[in-house]
Design a protein around this motif. Structure first.
Motif, short mmCIF file in Angstrom:
data_model
loop_
_atom_site.label_atom_id
_atom_site.label_comp_id
_atom_site.label_asym_id
_atom_site.label_seq_id
_atom_site.Cartn_x
_atom_site.Cartn_y
_atom_site.Cartn_z
N ARG A 303 22.46 -46.08 47.37
CA ARG A 303 23.14 -44.98 46.69
C ARG A 303 23.77 -45.51 45.40
N VAL A 304 23.55 -44.78 44.32
CA VAL A 304 24.08 -45.21 43.02
C VAL A 304 25.58 -44.91 42.99
N THR A 305 26.39 -45.95 42.73
CA THR A 305 27.84 -45.74 42.68
C THR A 305 28.40 -45.95 41.28
N GLY A 306 27.56 -46.42 40.37
CA GLY A 306 28.07 -46.60 39.00
C GLY A 306 26.92 -46.63 38.01
N ILE A 318 24.28 -50.17 42.73
CA ILE A 318 23.65 -49.49 43.87
C ILE A 318 24.19 -50.13 45.15
N VAL A 319 24.62 -49.29 46.08
CA VAL A 319 25.17 -49.81 47.34
C VAL A 319 24.21 -49.49 48.48
N GLU A 329 25.82 -54.80 47.57
CA GLU A 329 25.80 -54.15 46.25
C GLU A 329 24.82 -54.88 45.35
N LEU A 330 23.98 -54.13 44.66
CA LEU A 330 23.08 -54.73 43.66
C LEU A 330 23.30 -54.02 42.33
N SER A 344 23.17 -40.34 43.25
CA SER A 344 21.73 -40.25 43.56
C SER A 344 21.35 -41.32 44.55
N ARG A 345 20.31 -41.03 45.31
CA ARG A 345 19.70 -42.07 46.13
C ARG A 345 18.50 -42.63 45.37
N VAL A 346 18.31 -43.91 45.51
CA VAL A 346 17.20 -44.57 44.80
C VAL A 346 16.49 -45.51 45.78
N ALA A 347 15.18 -45.64 45.57
CA ALA A 347 14.40 -46.62 46.34
C ALA A 347 14.23 -47.84 45.46
#
Ligand code: ADP
Length: 360
Positions: A303-306, A318-319, A329-330, A344-347
């Motif tokens: 999930r994008v947090t920033g 992304i968490v 966290e990446l 947003s969710r990301v793959a």
């Protein structure tokens, strides 16, 4: 005009009360190659250049040029040319005579020295500037003259001590192109001191990472970025991603799941931190309601947090995980034009060649 340069276990101590400025540094610079010395302020970058040039004596160890210890040689007899941050031109001499200076000191007649100087002014793209006073030059032109003056002495090793740090970014990239031209024309061995990672990778074949007088890694540009020897190197190179975990049977296992590692690296079982450059991470937008099951093989859903703008590019945080202390966290840098919002969710994919591990 090119030599092999070797620092063999060189230490430099300015005082017994302080840690050494250089601590048993062994650095091998192949003839005709360019190494950038990169490190934070106070890490010993200038000192390393000064001991190479003979401006400071080593406390222990050797500086060898083509296999010969140069300890007993005065700076001017070492066959090294040094360019400093400030051009230090002779104000009472014109441009041409600044460049002709080394030949004149060697006893070359004035006309021949000036003819020679013209060639080096051409090389730094200042042909026709010979008759000017150095006071008429811009900062970038002054530094070009300083480089021409050093080249005209035909050094075997060119030492550059943050020579472009006083120039604005556009001029700096012109100077990087100039160094490429000089390398094509003369192939000198070059050691460049810089604190600018982008400059190091724009100019050099290899980067030597220095920290508190210790050489942490000397490797190709790709090597120090993609396969850092330690977390410290990864951080000094601006790497943002560190995932603690374990290596089991050649695979890194962490909250991110199982990430296969390339054979040929140290993949023995045990705890290890996975590092991957933010620029190398693949990101596919899934939308706000996506689930982990939407990921394809090799992808992990987060999930994008920033979202932070970096010029044309964007840096995502992304968490991964259910929300808790074990979350991973990446950071991923997106090329221009990709729209992803907070929430947003990301793959995410971690390309195998871009993943590396360091031991704790
Ligand atoms: P950098 O170029 O990476 O900023 P330097 O090589 O200038 O680092 O300095 C490395 C260390 O050596 C620092 O701790 C600095 O204070 C010390 N140092 C450098 N030159 C001298 C000197 N002439 N006398 C005493 N200490 C020095």
């Amino acid at each position: 005009m090119t030599s092999h340069l070797l620092l063999d276990a060189v230490s430099k101590r300015f005082s017994n009360d302080h840690a050494p400025a250089l601590d048993a540094v062994t650095l091998d610079v192949a003839a005709g190659s360019c190494t950038a010395i990169l490190g934070p302020s106070g890490s010993g970058k200038s000192t390393i250049l000064r001991v190479m040039a003979g401006l400071d004596p080593v406390t222990s160890g050797q500086v060898l040029v083509d296999g010969v210890d140069v300890a007993g040689l005065a700076p001017e007899r070492r066959g090294m040319g040094m360019v400093f941050q400030r051009p230090l031109l002779f104000p009472h001499l014109g441009v041409l005579d600044n460049v002709a200076f080394a030949d004149r000191v060697r006893g070359v007649p004035r006309a021949a020295a000036r003819r020679n100087a013209e060639l080096y002014l051409d090389m730094v793209q200042l042909g026709g500037y010979g008759r000017r006073s150095v006071r008429e030059l811009s900062g970038g032109q002054e530094q070009r003259v300083a480089i021409a003056r050093v080249l005209a002495a035909r050094p075997r090793v060119l030492l550059l001590d943050e020579p472009f740090s006083a120039l604005d970014p556009e001029l700096r990239s012109d100077m990087h192109a100039l160094i490429d031209d000089i390398r094509s024309a003369l192939a000198p061995t070059i050691v460049l001191v810089t604190h600018d990672r982008d400059e190091a990778s724009a100019v050099a074949d290899r980067i030597a990472v220095l920290h508190e007088g210790e050489l942490l890694q000397h490797d190709t540009v790709d090597g120090v970025y993609t396969r850092p020897a330690s977390l410290r190197v990864a951080r000094l190179m601006g790497g943002l991603n560190e995932v603690p975990g374990m290596i089991v049977d050649g695979t890194h296992v962490s909250g991110l799941g199982r990430v296969p590692l390339d054979a040929g690296r140290d993949v023995s079982d045990g705890s290890a931190t996975l590092v991957v450059r933010q620029e190398a991470i693949g990101v596919r937008a899934l939308g706000v309601r996506a689930l982990p099951g939407d990921a394809a093989v090799g992808e992990v859903v987060g999930r994008v947090t920033g979202v932070r703008n970096l010029g044309a590019r964007r840096l995502l945080t992304i968490v991964f995980g259910a929300g808790g202390a074990a979350d991973i966290e990446l950071n991923a840098e997106l090329p221009p034009g990709q729209g992803v919002e907070v929430g947003s969710r990301v793959a995410v994919t971690l390309p195998r060649a871009a993943v590396s591990t360091v031991r704790a």
